[in-house]
Design an enzyme around this catalytic site. Structure first.
Site, short mmCIF file in Angstrom:
data_model
loop_
_atom_site.label_atom_id
_atom_site.label_comp_id
_atom_site.label_asym_id
_atom_site.label_seq_id
_atom_site.Cartn_x
_atom_site.Cartn_y
_atom_site.Cartn_z
N MET A 1 0.85 -1.19 0.00
CA MET A 1 0.00 0.00 0.00
C MET A 1 0.88 1.24 0.00
SD MET A 1 -3.39 0.05 2.32
CE MET A 1 -4.99 0.26 1.59
N CYS A 2 0.31 2.34 -0.37
CA CYS A 2 1.09 3.56 -0.54
C CYS A 2 0.23 4.75 -0.18
CB CYS A 2 1.55 3.69 -2.00
SG CYS A 2 2.25 2.18 -2.71
N GLY A 3 0.70 5.93 -0.59
CA GLY A 3 -0.08 7.14 -0.49
C GLY A 3 -0.07 7.84 -1.83
N SER A 45 3.78 7.97 -2.60
CA SER A 45 4.71 7.38 -1.63
C SER A 45 4.47 5.88 -1.62
CB SER A 45 4.49 7.98 -0.24
OG SER A 45 3.19 7.69 0.23
#
EC number: 6.3.5.4
Length: 610
Positions: A1-3, A45
């Site tokens: 997962m990221c942003g 990110s």
């Protein structure tokens, strides 16, 4: 997962891209990257869990298509096969899928995601969120277009201008413990609702916006669908497959072991798939819950990382949570989960499997038994065996006599009235300013209904389509975990598990003494292979992080009181709040209503000074 953060449309004065990048950096400790052209800026990110294909984000296809996303696709190989793209990365698959089939492609996904994608250089930008809202996605209009992102701070930084409180969003937090639907705590900032896509189309006057579902609402249960042994075999396979897929990672994935049955079942399947690490949270001095968690870990044969939460850590973490997530709280549960996420991140844990979603899909809340009892599902509502209901979700420590009176009283209420979370605050409503006070005091609406006239099915639709996303966002899910660099992965929310549940009527999941009947039926199956599980009891525990717990440390309570005293007077009656704080301090205890009020006021005080 990221942003992910995005600015759609012409650049404008006031957008702080560096601040937006900083706001999502915690979600992706493996690096932050940027990409832009004349009409789109993307910031991403990354928290890597695997390295299939070209994992770099934002992904650019060389033909005007570009995408960035936060999340995981747990059926990636299947999607690669559908598109004829073996070895493609997740973000590449998502972009190619929506290019080929539009947002309807997302119906094929078993996963959790927040997606920002542009299919062609001149085309619209799509903002899409997974069907249950596991991954957050916010957006706001700007002078030149739209700002979007995984984090409220990122959206506010890209939008620019003042962050003005939204009374409707604050009311939702009081009423449901988290912002629901499109609401947020800030004026002009919206959520992409779970299972929806926002289309941002450039135009000479700025942008044109459209909001639509990409996934249909939960349909009516299939005629003839049962919970017989063959059906339970199918459910067991679906849950096991989901657990196996969600254990996949190049890093460490643990199982959240709360001591309850949902997480124990997830842990049981995970252990059979080779996982051996459990993660748990207990309160300092709470031997009952702590010992139960250790018993579960021992029965599963798992190592256990158990974090003991102190009153001082609660207050410190509340200040950290509210100032970074920008979301006020009315209950302190998310604070405990955030503290546990921080402990997990320090220990190198990158993902956590949890039991979220089982109560909503499989009718685990007491409200389902209450509605069934009022409808006569267990016999004459005036002559029910009240002791058979057992302990309720709240007040499990008050004893059987109180429990019988509790159930008798609730069932006797009008069949049109539903139990509301906001009613807890009625004793302190006079301390709130309008319109928050009116939201607490307004009469209860009729219980939700759907086209079939079945209150149980209507309740499940409400829980799954509205409340679950809010709960996953704030109370137990993404904002507690992902923003500390740990990904929450709920196996019960896998598409095949959800489809199994939604195909069957809620009445098959509820008995007078319990809900989640099919989920509970999985435990004896696991116990055949791991007999120690058969000896576990799952009576409701009085586990709650609240202000009464903070009061065990007078210095911690004093700091909480300082935050609450800083709450702007437009939200609470400052003088009355100060007087109530002194009453609570003198008594050495507080009611549930006072705990929620002080938590809410402290959150607003933190926001006002951050």
């Amino acid at each position: 997962m990221c942003g992910v953060a995005a600015l759609v449309g012409a650049p404008h004065i006031g957008a702080d891209v560096d601040a937006a990048a900083a706001a999502i950096a915690g979600r992706g400790p493996d690096g932050v990257t940027r990409w832009s052209d004349e009409s789109l800026l993307l910031v991403s990110s990354r928290l890597g869990h695997w390295d299939e294909g070209t994992a770099q984000q934002p992904f650019v296809d060389g033909r005007g298509g570009v995408a960035a996303f936060n999340g995981e696709l747990f059926n990636l190989v299947e999607l690669q096969d559908v598109l004829g793209r073996p070895g493609a990365s997740e973000v590449e698959v998502l972009l190619a899928g929506v290019q080929a089939q539009g947002p309807e492609f997302l119906r094929r996904v078993d996963g959790q995601f927040a997606l920002v994608a542009r299919c062609t250089a001149e085309g619209p930008v799509l903002l899409a969120r997974d069907r249950f809202g596991i991954a957050p996605l916010y957006w706001a209009q700007t002078p030149g277009g739209v700002a979007a992102g995984s984090d409220l701070g990122a959206v506010l930084a890209l939008r620019g201008g003042d962050a003005t409180a939204n009374p409707a969003g604050l009311t939702a937090i009081l009423a449901e413990w988290a912002p629901t639907g499109e609401l947020t705590p800030f004026e002009g900032v919206h959520q992409v609702p779970p299972g929806h896509v926002v289309t941002v189309t450039p135009s000479p006057d700025g942008v044109v916006l459209g909001v639509a579902r990409w996934v249909p609402p939960i349909g009516d249960p299939r005629s003839g669908a049962t919970c017989d042994e063959a059906a339970l075999d199918a459910l067991e396979r679906a849950v096991r497959d989901s657990v196996r897929a969600r254990l996949r990672s190049t890093g460490t994935v643990a199982c959240l072991l709360s001591g309850g049955i949902d997480s124990t079942i997830v842990g049981g399947f995970a252990r059979e798939e080779g996982a051996d690490l459990g993660l748990a949270l207990c309160l300092q001095g709470d031997d009952l819950v702590g010992e139960r968690q250790r018993e579960v870990a021992d029965a599963l044969g798992m190592r256990l990382v158990q974090h003991e939460l102190t009153p001082g850590e609660v207050v410190d973490t509340l200040a950290h949570y509210v100032s970074t997530r920008r979301v006020p709280l009315v209950r302190l549960g998310p604070v405990g989960m955030t503290a546990l996420a921080r402990r997990a991140a320090r220990g190198g844990i990158r993902g956590v499997l949890s039991g979220e979603g089982a109560d909503e899909l499989f009718a685990g809340y007491d409200s389902y038994r209450l509605l069934a009892a009022r409808a006569g599902a267990f016999g004459d509502p005036k002559r029910l065996p009240w002791a058979a209901f057992g302990a309720p979700e709240f007040g499990a420590d008050r004893g059987p006599v109180w429990a019988r009176s509790y159930w008798r009283g609730l069932v006797a209420f009008s069949t049109g009235a539903g139990a509301r979370r906001v009613d807890i605050l009625r004793p302190v409503a006079d301390l709130l300013r309008p319109p928050l006070r009116e939201a607490v005091l307004e009469p209860a609406a009729a219980a939700p209904m759907d086209g079939t006239g079945d209150p149980l099915e209507a309740r499940r639709r409400l829980d799954v389509e509205n409340l679950l996303g809010a709960y996953l966002l704030t109370v137990q899910g993404d904002h507690a975990w992902m923003e500390e660099g740990v990904e929450l992965r709920p196996p019960y929310l896998a598409a095949p598990v959800a489809e199994w549940a939604s195909a069957r009527p809620v009445t098959q999941f509820v008995r007078i003494d319990q809900g989640k009947v099919p989920v509970r039926a999985l435990l004896p199956r696991l116990a055949q292979r791991r007999p120690a599980l058969a000896g576990l009891g799952f009576a409701k525990a009085a586990f709650r992080v609240d202000v009464s717990f903070v009061q065990r440390d007078p210095a911690a309570f004093d700091r909480l009181a300082e935050y609450a005293a800083a709450c702007p007077d437009r939200f609470v009656d400052h003088d009355a709040l100060t007087h109530r704080i002194e009453q609570v301090r003198a008594a050495g205890a507080c009611s549930e209503a006072e705990s929620e009020l002080l938590t809410f006021a402290a959150s607003l005080g933190i926001l006002a000074n951050s």
